[in-house]
Design a protein around this motif. Structure first.
Motif, PDB file in Angstrom:
ATOM      1  N   UNK A   1       4.689  44.934  -5.798  1.00  0.00           N
ATOM      2  CA  UNK A   1       5.571  45.596  -4.820  1.00  0.00           C
ATOM      3  C   UNK A   1       5.466  44.921  -3.449  1.00  0.00           C
ATOM      4  N   UNK A   2       4.228  44.693  -2.991  1.00  0.00           N
ATOM      5  CA  UNK A   2       4.021  44.063  -1.691  1.00  0.00           C
ATOM      6  C   UNK A   2       4.517  42.620  -1.684  1.00  0.00           C
ATOM      7  N   UNK A   3       4.291  41.891  -2.768  1.00  0.00           N
ATOM      8  CA  UNK A   3       4.698  40.491  -2.815  1.00  0.00           C
ATOM      9  C   UNK A   3       6.204  40.335  -2.745  1.00  0.00           C
TER      10      UNK A   3
ATOM     11  N   UNK B   1       7.275  40.871   0.861  1.00  0.00           N
ATOM     12  CA  UNK B   1       6.901  39.837   1.828  1.00  0.00           C
ATOM     13  C   UNK B   1       7.199  38.408   1.381  1.00  0.00           C
ATOM     14  N   UNK B   2       7.876  38.243   0.250  1.00  0.00           N
ATOM     15  CA  UNK B   2       8.271  36.907  -0.186  1.00  0.00           C
ATOM     16  C   UNK B   2       7.140  36.070  -0.750  1.00  0.00           C
TER      17      UNK B   2
ATOM     18  N   UNK C   1       2.433  34.548   6.251  1.00  0.00           N
ATOM     19  CA  UNK C   1       2.250  35.655   5.318  1.00  0.00           C
ATOM     20  C   UNK C   1       1.111  35.352   4.353  1.00  0.00           C
ATOM     21  N   UNK C   2       1.023  34.117   3.870  1.00  0.00           N
ATOM     22  CA  UNK C   2      -0.056  33.726   2.964  1.00  0.00           C
ATOM     23  C   UNK C   2      -1.405  33.875   3.669  1.00  0.00           C
TER      24      UNK C   2
ATOM     25  N   UNK D   1       9.747  32.708  -9.820  1.00  0.00           N
ATOM     26  CA  UNK D   1      10.247  33.955 -10.411  1.00  0.00           C
ATOM     27  C   UNK D   1       9.157  34.981 -10.666  1.00  0.00           C
ATOM     28  N   UNK D   2       7.943  34.711 -10.217  1.00  0.00           N
ATOM     29  CA  UNK D   2       6.823  35.605 -10.506  1.00  0.00           C
ATOM     30  C   UNK D   2       6.288  36.229  -9.224  1.00  0.00           C
ATOM     31  N   UNK D   3       6.581  37.513  -9.012  1.00  0.00           N
ATOM     32  CA  UNK D   3       6.006  38.172  -7.841  1.00  0.00           C
ATOM     33  C   UNK D   3       4.487  38.213  -7.958  1.00  0.00           C
ATOM     34  N   UNK D   4       3.977  38.216  -9.172  1.00  0.00           N
ATOM     35  CA  UNK D   4       2.561  37.995  -9.435  1.00  0.00           C
ATOM     36  C   UNK D   4       2.367  37.974 -10.935  1.00  0.00           C
TER      37      UNK D   4
END
Length: 140
Positions: free
Chosen positions: A28-30, A33-34, A56-57, A88-91
């Motif tokens: 959700x957070x990723x 914040x991109x 951000x990183x 394509x992977x938010x995580x």
């Protein structure tokens, strides 16, 4: 675009439910914040690649360093990149099992490597020692 890779030790072994909750919140957070990336978990050890805007990183990594679920956080690599490795992977997440590692052709645990440090840059020699130390602590 910026990438950062780190390793850390979990302050205690995490249950599947705890890992799932961690992933849901991180995803959700990723998205917000991109951030994209990959998280590996094996026997109480984390290794993560995070990528996104540099500020951000950095902010996320500082948060991870202070997170009570992590200890012995060690940055392994960081660099500017042209494109994302995991767009394509938010995580993405993979709980690594010992048998997964043993099936990888040519894989050795860092503490099994007998690499001479001569010829390595100071940074590469330090990185190898850090990896060997972290892996040996996680197996004891």
């Amino acid at each position: 675009m910026y990438q950062l890779i780190y390793m850390s030790t979990a302050t205690r072994l995490m249950t599947d439910e705890e890992l799932q909750a961690l992933l849901e919140q991180a995803r959700l957070n990723n998205v917000k914040y991109g951030i994209t990336g990959l998280l590996l978990y094996h026997e109480g050890r984390f290794m993560q690649l995070i990528e996104g805007p540099a500020d951000v990183v950095y902010k996320l990594y500082r948060h991870i360093e202070q997170d009570e679920r992590h200890a012995d956080t060690a940055k392994l690599a960081e660099k500017e990149v042209e494109t994302r490795s995991f767009p394509d992977w938010s995580m993405a997440f993979w709980p690594v099992q010992s048998e997964d590692l043993s099936n990888v052709s040519g894989f050795l645990l860092p503490e099994q490597m007998q690499l001479p440090t001569q010829g390595l840059s100071n940074a590469d020699a330090l990185l190898l020692r850090i990896m060997q130390g972290h892996m040996m602590r996680s197996h004891t």
